[in-house]
Design an enzyme around this catalytic site. Structure first.
Site, PDB file in Angstrom:
ATOM      1  N   ASN A   9      -8.567 -16.486 -13.708  1.00 23.36           N
ATOM      2  CA  ASN A   9      -7.556 -17.466 -13.303  1.00 23.36           C
ATOM      3  C   ASN A   9      -6.273 -16.699 -12.960  1.00 23.36           C
ATOM      4  O   ASN A   9      -5.581 -16.222 -13.851  1.00 23.36           O
ATOM      5  CB  ASN A   9      -7.336 -18.433 -14.483  1.00 23.36           C
ATOM      6  CG  ASN A   9      -6.231 -19.433 -14.219  1.00 23.36           C
ATOM      7  OD1 ASN A   9      -5.704 -19.530 -13.108  1.00 23.36           O
ATOM      8  ND2 ASN A   9      -5.870 -20.189 -15.254  1.00 23.36           N
ATOM      9  N   TRP A  10      -5.982 -16.586 -11.663  1.00 26.43           N
ATOM     10  CA  TRP A  10      -4.828 -15.785 -11.240  1.00 26.43           C
ATOM     11  C   TRP A  10      -3.508 -16.520 -11.447  1.00 26.43           C
ATOM     12  O   TRP A  10      -2.444 -15.926 -11.260  1.00 26.43           O
ATOM     13  CB  TRP A  10      -4.992 -15.369  -9.768  1.00 26.43           C
ATOM     14  CG  TRP A  10      -6.160 -14.463  -9.503  1.00 26.43           C
ATOM     15  CD1 TRP A  10      -7.072 -14.012 -10.426  1.00 26.43           C
ATOM     16  CD2 TRP A  10      -6.555 -13.902  -8.249  1.00 26.43           C
ATOM     17  NE1 TRP A  10      -8.009 -13.206  -9.817  1.00 26.43           N
ATOM     18  CE2 TRP A  10      -7.713 -13.120  -8.476  1.00 26.43           C
ATOM     19  CE3 TRP A  10      -6.043 -13.987  -6.946  1.00 26.43           C
ATOM     20  CZ2 TRP A  10      -8.361 -12.433  -7.447  1.00 26.43           C
ATOM     21  CZ3 TRP A  10      -6.692 -13.298  -5.929  1.00 26.43           C
ATOM     22  CH2 TRP A  10      -7.841 -12.530  -6.184  1.00 26.43           C
ATOM     23  N   LYS A  11      -3.571 -17.793 -11.774  1.00 25.05           N
ATOM     24  CA  LYS A  11      -2.360 -18.609 -12.009  1.00 25.05           C
ATOM     25  C   LYS A  11      -1.383 -18.452 -10.839  1.00 25.05           C
ATOM     26  O   LYS A  11      -1.807 -18.324  -9.700  1.00 25.05           O
ATOM     27  CB  LYS A  11      -1.728 -18.246 -13.359  1.00 25.05           C
ATOM     28  CG  LYS A  11      -2.755 -18.316 -14.496  1.00 25.05           C
ATOM     29  CD  LYS A  11      -2.147 -18.286 -15.858  1.00 25.05           C
ATOM     30  CE  LYS A  11      -3.250 -18.382 -16.916  1.00 25.05           C
ATOM     31  NZ  LYS A  11      -2.748 -18.424 -18.261  1.00 25.05           N
ATOM     32  N   HIS A  97      -6.349 -27.492 -17.341  1.00 21.82           N
ATOM     33  CA  HIS A  97      -5.836 -26.286 -18.009  1.00 21.82           C
ATOM     34  C   HIS A  97      -4.633 -26.674 -18.873  1.00 21.82           C
ATOM     35  O   HIS A  97      -3.853 -27.548 -18.503  1.00 21.82           O
ATOM     36  CB  HIS A  97      -5.436 -25.239 -16.964  1.00 21.82           C
ATOM     37  CG  HIS A  97      -5.122 -23.915 -17.576  1.00 21.82           C
ATOM     38  ND1 HIS A  97      -3.899 -23.645 -18.150  1.00 21.82           N
ATOM     39  CD2 HIS A  97      -5.875 -22.801 -17.739  1.00 21.82           C
ATOM     40  CE1 HIS A  97      -3.928 -22.418 -18.639  1.00 21.82           C
ATOM     41  NE2 HIS A  97      -5.116 -21.881 -18.398  1.00 21.82           N
ATOM     42  N   GLU A  99      -1.852 -25.365 -19.329  1.00 21.20           N
ATOM     43  CA  GLU A  99      -0.543 -25.276 -18.654  1.00 21.20           C
ATOM     44  C   GLU A  99      -0.299 -26.514 -17.797  1.00 21.20           C
ATOM     45  O   GLU A  99       0.829 -26.984 -17.680  1.00 21.20           O
ATOM     46  CB  GLU A  99      -0.476 -23.981 -17.827  1.00 21.20           C
ATOM     47  CG  GLU A  99      -0.272 -22.768 -18.729  1.00 21.20           C
ATOM     48  CD  GLU A  99      -0.879 -21.480 -18.212  1.00 21.20           C
ATOM     49  OE1 GLU A  99      -1.175 -21.375 -17.012  1.00 21.20           O
ATOM     50  OE2 GLU A  99      -1.068 -20.561 -19.041  1.00 21.20           O
ATOM     51  N   GLU A 169     -10.134 -23.190 -24.558  1.00 20.28           N
ATOM     52  CA  GLU A 169      -9.004 -22.266 -24.544  1.00 20.28           C
ATOM     53  C   GLU A 169      -7.968 -22.719 -25.580  1.00 20.28           C
ATOM     54  O   GLU A 169      -7.170 -23.614 -25.308  1.00 20.28           O
ATOM     55  CB  GLU A 169      -8.345 -22.273 -23.163  1.00 20.28           C
ATOM     56  CG  GLU A 169      -9.255 -21.797 -22.062  1.00 20.28           C
ATOM     57  CD  GLU A 169      -8.456 -21.276 -20.868  1.00 20.28           C
ATOM     58  OE1 GLU A 169      -8.654 -20.111 -20.505  1.00 20.28           O
ATOM     59  OE2 GLU A 169      -7.630 -22.018 -20.331  1.00 20.28           O
ATOM     60  N   GLY A 175      -2.169 -16.166 -23.115  1.00 20.05           N
ATOM     61  CA  GLY A 175      -1.042 -15.332 -22.707  1.00 20.05           C
ATOM     62  C   GLY A 175      -0.220 -14.799 -23.868  1.00 20.05           C
ATOM     63  O   GLY A 175       0.875 -14.278 -23.672  1.00 20.05           O
ATOM     64  N   SER A 215      -6.372 -14.729 -23.937  1.00 11.86           N
ATOM     65  CA  SER A 215      -6.172 -13.295 -24.180  1.00 11.86           C
ATOM     66  C   SER A 215      -7.474 -12.496 -24.218  1.00 11.86           C
ATOM     67  O   SER A 215      -7.610 -11.555 -25.009  1.00 11.86           O
ATOM     68  CB  SER A 215      -5.352 -13.077 -25.461  1.00 11.86           C
ATOM     69  OG  SER A 215      -4.066 -13.650 -25.313  1.00 11.86           O
ATOM     70  N   GLY A 236      -7.152 -14.954 -17.908  1.00  8.00           N
ATOM     71  CA  GLY A 236      -5.890 -15.069 -17.173  1.00  8.00           C
ATOM     72  C   GLY A 236      -5.331 -13.688 -16.871  1.00  8.00           C
ATOM     73  O   GLY A 236      -5.751 -13.020 -15.923  1.00  8.00           O
ATOM     74  N   GLY A 237      -4.399 -13.235 -17.707  1.00  9.64           N
ATOM     75  CA  GLY A 237      -3.686 -11.972 -17.488  1.00  9.64           C
ATOM     76  C   GLY A 237      -4.574 -10.797 -17.093  1.00  9.64           C
ATOM     77  O   GLY A 237      -4.272 -10.075 -16.133  1.00  9.64           O
TER      78      GLY A 237
HETATM   79  P1  PGA Z   1      -4.864 -15.374 -20.709  1.00  9.96           P
HETATM   80  O1  PGA Z   1      -5.044 -16.795 -19.968  1.00  9.96           O
HETATM   81  O2  PGA Z   1      -6.170 -14.638 -20.540  1.00  9.96           O
HETATM   82  O3  PGA Z   1      -3.723 -14.701 -19.993  1.00  9.96           O
HETATM   83  O4  PGA Z   1      -4.568 -15.663 -22.126  1.00  9.96           O
HETATM   84  C1  PGA Z   1      -6.241 -17.515 -20.038  1.00  9.96           C
HETATM   85  C2  PGA Z   1      -6.114 -18.805 -19.259  1.00  9.96           C
HETATM   86  O5  PGA Z   1      -5.042 -19.410 -19.308  1.00  9.96           O
HETATM   87  O6  PGA Z   1      -7.065 -19.252 -18.587  1.00  9.96           O
END
Ligand code: PGA
Length: 253
Positions: A9-11, A97, A99, A169, A175, A215, A236-237
């Site tokens: 997930n490149w956000k 998600h 967020e 998640e 993050g 993470s 994500g990251g």
């Molecule tokens: P993260 O994000 O790996 O940076 O914790 C995961 C996500 O939000 O899908």
């Protein structure tokens, strides 16, 4: 047998040039044998969705959007629909998600509408659930996931569910560098599997992949992915750097 799925997930990251560079590095960094053992998906932002999808068209890396709006078209300024995402070349879409839930007022009811819109357009929803730290400390993990599960999946058929992917998640692990231990994650994943059995039956529960996210990095992915009910990762990251994402993929085999 569930084929593991590793999704990045490149956000809200990557300009056009940067996105193509990352897509190229992934494409050339991965080998054919990996593709036969697991499924790989990247979720770039809308502005580069089509470009990345075009570049990866003949590769074994699939493409996902990060959200959608449930109407097909019309006066909805700023919104992107499922048919538009499909047209841009994506096959998956992340829905619900944390967020989106926290920053954009996503509710279980809107998540449900979005899942239905995605399925109608033949997109595969990656449906996200997860509890906050406060909810975990208050002993409400099962209740919170249960509510998100039943609200998000309301009135879906067994056939619908069989096409979907779920991502667990924990919000406190996204993050933050804090990962759920493999045991903590497996506990929730097996609860989700039980909910799938109850609502959709054993056959469907056996084929739906439940990804872990929060993470995930090369150093912790192997242990997480070796749990019986963890069928892949939503990253994500660590999906923003080809080396890390490829490392996670290699650990999944
Ligand atoms: P993260 O994000 O790996 O940076 O914790 C995961 C996500 O939000 O899908």
């Amino acid at each position: 047998m569930r084929i593991p799925l590793i999704a990045g997930n490149w956000k809200m990251n990557k300009t056009i040039g940067e996105a193509l560079e990352l897509a190229k590095a992934l494409h050339y960094g991965l080998q054919y044998p990996e593709a036969t053992k697991l499924e790989i998906v990247v979720a770039p932002p809308y502005t580069v969705l089509n470009k990345v999808a075009e570049f990866l068209k003949d590769s074994f890396i699939g493409v996902s959007a990060q959200d959608l709006f449930w109407e097909d078209s019309g006066a909805f300024t700023g919104a992107i629909s499922a048919p538009m995402i499909k047209d841009a070349g994506a096959e998956y879409v992340i829905i619900g998600h944390s967020e989106r839930r926290q920053l954009f007022n996503e509710t279980d009811a809107s998540v449900n509408k979005k899942i239905k819109a995605a399925l109608k357009a033949s997109l595969i929803p990656i449906f996200c659930v997860g509890e906050t730290l406060q909810e975990r400390e208050a002993g409400k993990v099962n209740a919170v996931i249960g509510t998100q599960f039943s609200g998000g999946l309301e009135s879906l058929t067994t056939e619908d569910m069989a096409k979907m992917v779920i991502a667990y998640e924990p919000v406190w692990a996204i993050g933050t560098g804090k990962t759920a231990t493999p045991e903590q994650a497996e506990e929730v994943h097996s609860m989700i599997r039980k909910m799938l059995v109850e609502k959709f039956g054993q056959t469907t529960a056996d084929i739906v992949r439940v990804l872990y996210g929060g993470s995930v990095k090369p150093s912790n992915s192997k242990e997480l992915l070796s749990q019986p009910n963890i069928d892949g990762a939503l990253v994500g990251g660590a999906s923003l750097k080809a080396e890390d994402f490829v490392g996670i993929i290699k650990n999944a085999i």
